[in-house]
Design an enzyme around this catalytic site. Structure first.
Site, mmCIF file in Angstrom:
data_model
loop_
_atom_site.group_PDB
_atom_site.id
_atom_site.type_symbol
_atom_site.label_atom_id
_atom_site.label_comp_id
_atom_site.label_asym_id
_atom_site.label_seq_id
_atom_site.Cartn_x
_atom_site.Cartn_y
_atom_site.Cartn_z
ATOM 1 N N TYR A 4 0.831 -1.212 0.000
ATOM 2 C CA TYR A 4 0.000 0.000 0.000
ATOM 3 C C TYR A 4 0.869 1.267 0.000
ATOM 4 O O TYR A 4 0.625 2.206 -0.771
ATOM 5 C CB TYR A 4 -0.877 -0.068 1.251
ATOM 6 N N LYS A 28 1.031 4.112 -2.853
ATOM 7 C CA LYS A 28 0.629 5.476 -2.496
ATOM 8 C C LYS A 28 1.742 6.484 -2.796
ATOM 9 O O LYS A 28 1.461 7.633 -3.143
ATOM 10 C CB LYS A 28 0.219 5.544 -1.025
#
Ligand code: NAD
Length: 301
Positions: A166, A170
């Site tokens: 993640y 991001k």
């Protein structure tokens, strides 16, 4: 104070069937935007699909007197991205605003991070932003106007245990925004980045219950609405938003040190001996693009 108004504007919000995206879509519509409510309608870890999430938000917007259409495509495919943009153009003629918000989580410590969980998360967050933004950007270029939001996370900006997939995706979005801010400049396309903190199904087991209660998505959306309005002149800015607190994060560069007058190759020992100077963040500088960093180097050497 100038009023932020989206009358005549067309917005796409991905992952708008729940959480932050739902609220962004509703608030945009309340201020006059025509909205494409995209949502695949799967689970928190990205399994399955359902039309009900997007349909429900479209009904909510219509009940408030706003205009919206649903779209159920997966942001993580080129075809899905194209179809999301086509939905906006077919229904409302153009795209002015794109909020890349769709997201899933598959947390695991890095040693246990199998390829499938890595790929699934990178696909939705990073490739998803590519798949939707590219056709939207093309339409915005033709119209000479665009506002794009990337949704990053403190997990990427600062680090968070168990979220290598993640966090990597991001931070990829920050790189994407850094370049789009340059490529969009002459077409009046601004790309800014949101790092939200809010109580949603993505954070319900990460946050303590007493904090979770105070973290309404409503506290995040005002930053998004300003950044995707015509009144926002900035591009490439990262804004942290949550609980009524707003701040800017940025990649800053310390003053550094020129070793061996920059005339001969320094030894690793010289690097070691100057480590404190090299790693100092006193009086940091912000470079708007790579060329500015080269300019700084040129002035030092
Ligand atoms: P959420 O789960 O409530 O909403 C995400 C939505 O995206 C869901 O409705 C889901 O169905 C949809 N979605 C997932 N995969 C999709 C796909 N492939 N195509 C289309 N739609 C898809 O979560 P949220 O907290 O509202 O998250 C919104 C965004 O904010 C995410 O990008 C998330 O990573 C980011 N974010 C949230 C927080 C927070 O504190 N909630 C913090 C940092 C970043």
């Amino acid at each position: 104070m100038s009023k932020i108004d989206f009358t005549g504007r067309v917005a796409i919000v991905t992952g708008a069937g729940a959480g932050l995206g739902r609220n962004h879509a509703i608030e945009l519509a309340k201020r006059g935007a025509k909205v494409v409510v995209n949502d695949l309608g799967g689970t928190r870890d990205g399994v399955g699909s359902s039309e009900s999430a997007a349909n429900k938000v479209v009904e909510e917007i219509k009940a408030l007197g706003g205009e919206a259409v649903p779209n159920y495509d997966n942001v993580a495919t080129v075809k899905g991205g194209e179809n999301i943009v086509k939905t906006a153009i077919d229904a409302f003629g153009k795209v002015d605003i794109l909020i890349n918000n769709a997201g899933i989580l598959r947390d695991k410590s890095f040693a246990k991070m199998e390829e499938e969980n890595w790929d699934a998360v990178v696909a939705v967050h990073l490739k998803g932003a590519y798949c939707v933004t590219r056709p939207a950007f093309q339409n915005m270029r033709e119209n000479g106007y665009g506002r794009i939001i990337m949704t990053t996370s403190g997990a990427g900006l600062f680090g968070n245990f168990g979220q290598t997939n993640y966090a990597s995706a991001k931070m990829g979005l920050v790189g994407l925004a850094n370049v789009l801010k340059l490529e969009g400049a002459k077409y009046n396309i601004k790309t800014n980045v949101l790092a939200p903190v809010a109580a949603t199904r993505l954070t319900e087991d990460v946050l303590p219950p007493e904090i979770f209660e105070k973290m309404k998505v409503e506290y995040v959306t005002p930053a998004v609405l300003y950044m995707c309005s015509e009144l926002c002149e900035d591009s490439g800015v990262i804004i942290n938003a949550g609980l009524g607190y707003f701040s800017r994060s940025a990649m800053m560069t310390g003053p550094g040190a020129v070793l061996s007058d920059g005339k001969k190759v320094p030894t690793p020992e010289e690097v070691m001996d100057n480590w404190e100077k090299i790693t100092s963040l006193d009086n940091p500088k912000f470079f708007n693009q790579l060329n500015d960093m080269f300019g700084e180097l040129g002035s030092l050497l």
